[in-house]
Scaffold this active site. Sequence first.
Site, PDB file in Angstrom:
ATOM      1  N   ASP A  87       0.827  -1.214   0.000  1.00 44.12           N
ATOM      2  CA  ASP A  87       0.000   0.000   0.000  1.00 44.12           C
ATOM      3  C   ASP A  87       0.861   1.264   0.000  1.00 44.12           C
ATOM      4  OD1 ASP A  87       0.888  -0.109   2.602  1.00 44.12           O
ATOM      5  OD2 ASP A  87      -1.098  -0.035   3.530  1.00 44.12           O
ATOM      6  N   LYS A 103      -0.421  -9.637   2.801  1.00 42.58           N
ATOM      7  CA  LYS A 103       0.304  -9.100   3.966  1.00 42.58           C
ATOM      8  C   LYS A 103      -0.648  -8.223   4.778  1.00 42.58           C
ATOM      9  CE  LYS A 103       3.579  -5.687   3.727  1.00 42.58           C
ATOM     10  NZ  LYS A 103       2.949  -4.606   4.541  1.00 42.58           N
ATOM     11  N   GLU A 134      -0.715  -5.694   8.501  1.00 36.88           N
ATOM     12  CA  GLU A 134       0.026  -5.075   9.594  1.00 36.88           C
ATOM     13  C   GLU A 134      -0.620  -5.445  10.929  1.00 36.88           C
ATOM     14  OE1 GLU A 134       0.373  -0.820   9.024  1.00 36.88           O
ATOM     15  OE2 GLU A 134       1.165  -1.062   6.990  1.00 36.88           O
ATOM     16  N   GLU A 143       9.850  -3.632  10.387  1.00 41.48           N
ATOM     17  CA  GLU A 143      10.177  -2.300   9.846  1.00 41.48           C
ATOM     18  C   GLU A 143      10.690  -1.353  10.919  1.00 41.48           C
ATOM     19  OE1 GLU A 143       7.264  -0.602   7.198  1.00 41.48           O
ATOM     20  OE2 GLU A 143       8.349   1.298   7.079  1.00 41.48           O
TER      21      GLU A 143
END
Length: 269
Positions: A48, A117, A119, A186
């Site tokens: 995204d 994926k 988050e 990340e």
Amino acid sequence: MTEKLIKRLTVSDIFSKKNASKIVALSCYSSQISKIVDNYADIILVGDSLGMTLYGHKNTLSVTKEMLIEHGKAVVNSTKKALIVVDLPFGSYEKSKEQAFETSSEIISQTGACAIKLEGGVEFSSTIKFLVERGIPIMGHIGLMPQRVKINGKFTAHGKSSSQKRKIIQDAKSISSAGVFSMVVEAVKENLGKLVTNSIPVPTIGIGAGRYCDGQILVSDDMLGLFDDFTPKFVKKYAFLYKEIDKAVKNYQQEVLNEKFPSKKNIYD
Ligand code: KIV
């Protein structure tokens, strides 16, 4: 001449790279770039981040399922080898496991991508388990989660305090047990990236998380230097394409203004 059969990598190929070989991953969204990236990357993520890089949005929150489906199709149709993963956009999976399954299955069936994926850490483990048990391979994403920008106020490094460090390790262990086949880590310090990597059986794919992760991911537009403005400080640029583009467009402008015909050959000759 017999054509060499190219087999697309699977989630178990990626899983089995843990402690065997490093995983090469890049985010990209277009047919042209993904065709080239496919020659070198194990994983292509239709992330995204496209909201910011391609569409010029301030963050990833306004990216829609439809945008990811269109770019996902372009990438799947232009590649043969890499495992293609598509992001779940903000607002499309948080409400319930059922909502997450509906969005994920639609993205997979419409694009032909191999995996999704999402988050989230501990709080999304039961959703991840639900999806995996129903046939949807999931890549996790912990540490800095760009979809939480309104909570954190900005894109900033994570895991600075010892309680944050503990939470990130807990997140990694929890989504690993829930069944992710790999996870993006990340913007955490190198020693935390290493600790997370050594604490779980699942491959970690770092972005700004140091050299000890099992693989690395960058956004292709960032590492290709497609623009001159802000890029996160951990990004190494392998090219400065905006300079080439600027030069080419400037030359074109000069030729048109100087009444030089901007074509190699006049098709009417
Ligand atoms: O959206 C994206 O491209 C990502 C990567 C930066 C990991 O989430």
